[in-house]
Design a protein around this motif. Sequence first.
Motif, PDB file in Angstrom:
ATOM      1  N   GLU A  32     -51.829  59.183  24.999  1.00 51.97           N
ATOM      2  CA  GLU A  32     -51.946  60.376  25.833  1.00 51.97           C
ATOM      3  C   GLU A  32     -53.026  61.312  25.292  1.00 51.97           C
ATOM      4  O   GLU A  32     -53.818  61.876  26.058  1.00 51.97           O
ATOM      5  N   THR A  33     -53.071  61.470  23.970  1.00 50.61           N
ATOM      6  CA  THR A  33     -54.102  62.320  23.369  1.00 50.61           C
ATOM      7  C   THR A  33     -55.487  61.760  23.640  1.00 50.61           C
ATOM      8  O   THR A  33     -56.410  62.487  24.036  1.00 50.61           O
ATOM      9  N   LEU A  34     -55.654  60.448  23.452  1.00 50.90           N
ATOM     10  CA  LEU A  34     -56.954  59.832  23.693  1.00 50.90           C
ATOM     11  C   LEU A  34     -57.350  59.927  25.165  1.00 50.90           C
ATOM     12  O   LEU A  34     -58.524  60.103  25.492  1.00 50.90           O
ATOM     13  N   ALA A  35     -56.370  59.839  26.067  1.00 53.81           N
ATOM     14  CA  ALA A  35     -56.667  59.970  27.495  1.00 53.81           C
ATOM     15  C   ALA A  35     -57.137  61.385  27.819  1.00 53.81           C
ATOM     16  O   ALA A  35     -58.051  61.579  28.635  1.00 53.81           O
ATOM     17  N   GLN A  36     -56.524  62.396  27.200  1.00 53.72           N
ATOM     18  CA  GLN A  36     -56.940  63.784  27.424  1.00 53.72           C
ATOM     19  C   GLN A  36     -58.361  64.019  26.920  1.00 53.72           C
ATOM     20  O   GLN A  36     -59.170  64.676  27.592  1.00 53.72           O
ATOM     21  N   LEU A  37     -58.686  63.469  25.758  1.00 49.60           N
ATOM     22  CA  LEU A  37     -60.037  63.625  25.218  1.00 49.60           C
ATOM     23  C   LEU A  37     -61.057  62.883  26.074  1.00 49.60           C
ATOM     24  O   LEU A  37     -62.165  63.381  26.301  1.00 49.60           O
ATOM     25  N   SER A  38     -60.682  61.715  26.576  1.00 53.11           N
ATOM     26  CA  SER A  38     -61.579  60.974  27.461  1.00 53.11           C
ATOM     27  C   SER A  38     -61.851  61.763  28.732  1.00 53.11           C
ATOM     28  O   SER A  38     -62.998  61.824  29.210  1.00 53.11           O
ATOM     29  N   ALA A  39     -60.809  62.388  29.297  1.00 52.72           N
ATOM     30  CA  ALA A  39     -60.978  63.180  30.512  1.00 52.72           C
ATOM     31  C   ALA A  39     -61.921  64.352  30.271  1.00 52.72           C
ATOM     32  O   ALA A  39     -62.754  64.693  31.125  1.00 52.72           O
ATOM     33  N   TYR A  40     -61.803  64.978  29.096  1.00 54.84           N
ATOM     34  CA  TYR A  40     -62.714  66.069  28.775  1.00 54.84           C
ATOM     35  C   TYR A  40     -64.158  65.576  28.715  1.00 54.84           C
ATOM     36  O   TYR A  40     -65.056  66.170  29.323  1.00 54.84           O
ATOM     37  N   ASN A 121     -63.601  55.923  27.855  1.00 51.23           N
ATOM     38  CA  ASN A 121     -62.176  55.605  27.810  1.00 51.23           C
ATOM     39  C   ASN A 121     -61.813  55.276  26.374  1.00 51.23           C
ATOM     40  O   ASN A 121     -61.898  54.131  25.943  1.00 51.23           O
ATOM     41  N   LEU A 122     -61.430  56.304  25.627  1.00 51.73           N
ATOM     42  CA  LEU A 122     -61.163  56.121  24.206  1.00 51.73           C
ATOM     43  C   LEU A 122     -59.949  55.235  23.952  1.00 51.73           C
ATOM     44  O   LEU A 122     -59.817  54.666  22.871  1.00 51.73           O
ATOM     45  N   PHE A 157     -62.580  68.224  17.939  1.00 51.37           N
ATOM     46  CA  PHE A 157     -62.274  68.957  19.160  1.00 51.37           C
ATOM     47  C   PHE A 157     -61.335  70.118  18.858  1.00 51.37           C
ATOM     48  O   PHE A 157     -60.416  69.993  18.041  1.00 51.37           O
ATOM     49  N   SER A 158     -61.522  71.231  19.549  1.00 49.48           N
ATOM     50  CA  SER A 158     -60.466  72.242  19.612  1.00 49.48           C
ATOM     51  C   SER A 158     -59.446  71.734  20.629  1.00 49.48           C
ATOM     52  O   SER A 158     -59.738  70.882  21.457  1.00 49.48           O
ATOM     53  N   THR A 159     -58.228  72.274  20.567  1.00 49.04           N
ATOM     54  CA  THR A 159     -57.167  71.767  21.446  1.00 49.04           C
ATOM     55  C   THR A 159     -56.738  72.734  22.537  1.00 49.04           C
ATOM     56  O   THR A 159     -56.048  72.328  23.469  1.00 49.04           O
ATOM     57  N   ASN A 160     -57.115  74.002  22.447  1.00 48.97           N
ATOM     58  CA  ASN A 160     -56.658  74.956  23.471  1.00 48.97           C
ATOM     59  C   ASN A 160     -57.744  75.997  23.740  1.00 48.97           C
ATOM     60  O   ASN A 160     -57.770  77.044  23.119  1.00 48.97           O
ATOM     61  N   PRO A 161     -58.670  75.689  24.675  1.00 54.15           N
ATOM     62  CA  PRO A 161     -58.742  74.462  25.466  1.00 54.15           C
ATOM     63  C   PRO A 161     -59.424  73.347  24.685  1.00 54.15           C
ATOM     64  O   PRO A 161     -59.973  73.582  23.599  1.00 54.15           O
ATOM     65  N   ILE A 162     -59.410  72.121  25.237  1.00 57.15           N
ATOM     66  CA  ILE A 162     -60.114  71.016  24.611  1.00 57.15           C
ATOM     67  C   ILE A 162     -61.621  71.239  24.752  1.00 57.15           C
ATOM     68  O   ILE A 162     -62.136  71.383  25.861  1.00 57.15           O
ATOM     69  N   GLU A 163     -62.296  71.311  23.620  1.00 56.38           N
ATOM     70  CA  GLU A 163     -63.754  71.440  23.587  1.00 56.38           C
ATOM     71  C   GLU A 163     -64.257  70.641  22.397  1.00 56.38           C
ATOM     72  O   GLU A 163     -63.665  70.681  21.311  1.00 56.38           O
ATOM     73  N   LEU A 164     -65.347  69.911  22.591  1.00 59.61           N
ATOM     74  CA  LEU A 164     -65.977  69.209  21.480  1.00 59.61           C
ATOM     75  C   LEU A 164     -66.712  70.229  20.630  1.00 59.61           C
ATOM     76  O   LEU A 164     -67.619  70.903  21.107  1.00 59.61           O
ATOM     77  N   GLN A 165     -66.318  70.351  19.380  1.00 61.95           N
ATOM     78  CA  GLN A 165     -66.884  71.362  18.501  1.00 61.95           C
ATOM     79  C   GLN A 165     -67.922  70.821  17.539  1.00 61.95           C
ATOM     80  O   GLN A 165     -68.811  71.553  17.110  1.00 61.95           O
TER      81      GLN A 165
END
Length: 203
Positions: A32-40, A121-122, A157-165
């Motif tokens: 689920e975490t990898l799917a959220q990061l892929s969506a971002y 698709n991570l 990544f930050s998590t709230n919101p998801i951002e590649l840092q």
Amino acid sequence: MTRRDLLMMGAAAVALGALPSSSALAQNRDPETLAQLSAYLNSVTTMQGRFTQQSSDGRVAQGNFYLRRPGRLRFEYDEPYPTLVVADGVWAAVINRRAKTLDRLPLNSTPLALLLRENVNLTSEGAVRDVQRGPGILRVTAVDPQRPGDGSVTMIFSTNPIELQQWIVVDPQGKTSTISMNNVQRGMAIEPAKFVIEDPNFR
């Protein structure tokens, strides 16, 4: 800037800051975490701003960057570096405007490919080796599953919101290259000419 520098290039980050060490992070590899990061990552269409590149040998360079997914990226280095790094969807190239040299290799053989591919698709890449969670951040470490000895890429990544840092590339000798970015804008139109690889001998 050389062919090795291109292989060491990272991408991306809104800010470069102090982060917890790996030992302070709890592992979390759930799909689920990898799917959220892929969506971002898939939500990023265009992006531009300023960057600072820091290498483990102490070199620091700055400039402007432009990104358009899939496959396009441009780093324009400020003086005294006469360098352009351009990805046109197929090739990634390092151009030295002063020496009039051009060195390129397939985009898919560089760390840039993970960010720039059309569908990230991570969960099915086979490349993600470690996902660690800390207060407000996620660290995702990936390698080329066909060439795991070639080094690794860690996206933070930050998590709230998801951002590649932050994106950190480590080569087989343990040398690192980090790119941090500021004044980042997303979703704008970027002229196609920014992503054309031009031979400096014909300009």
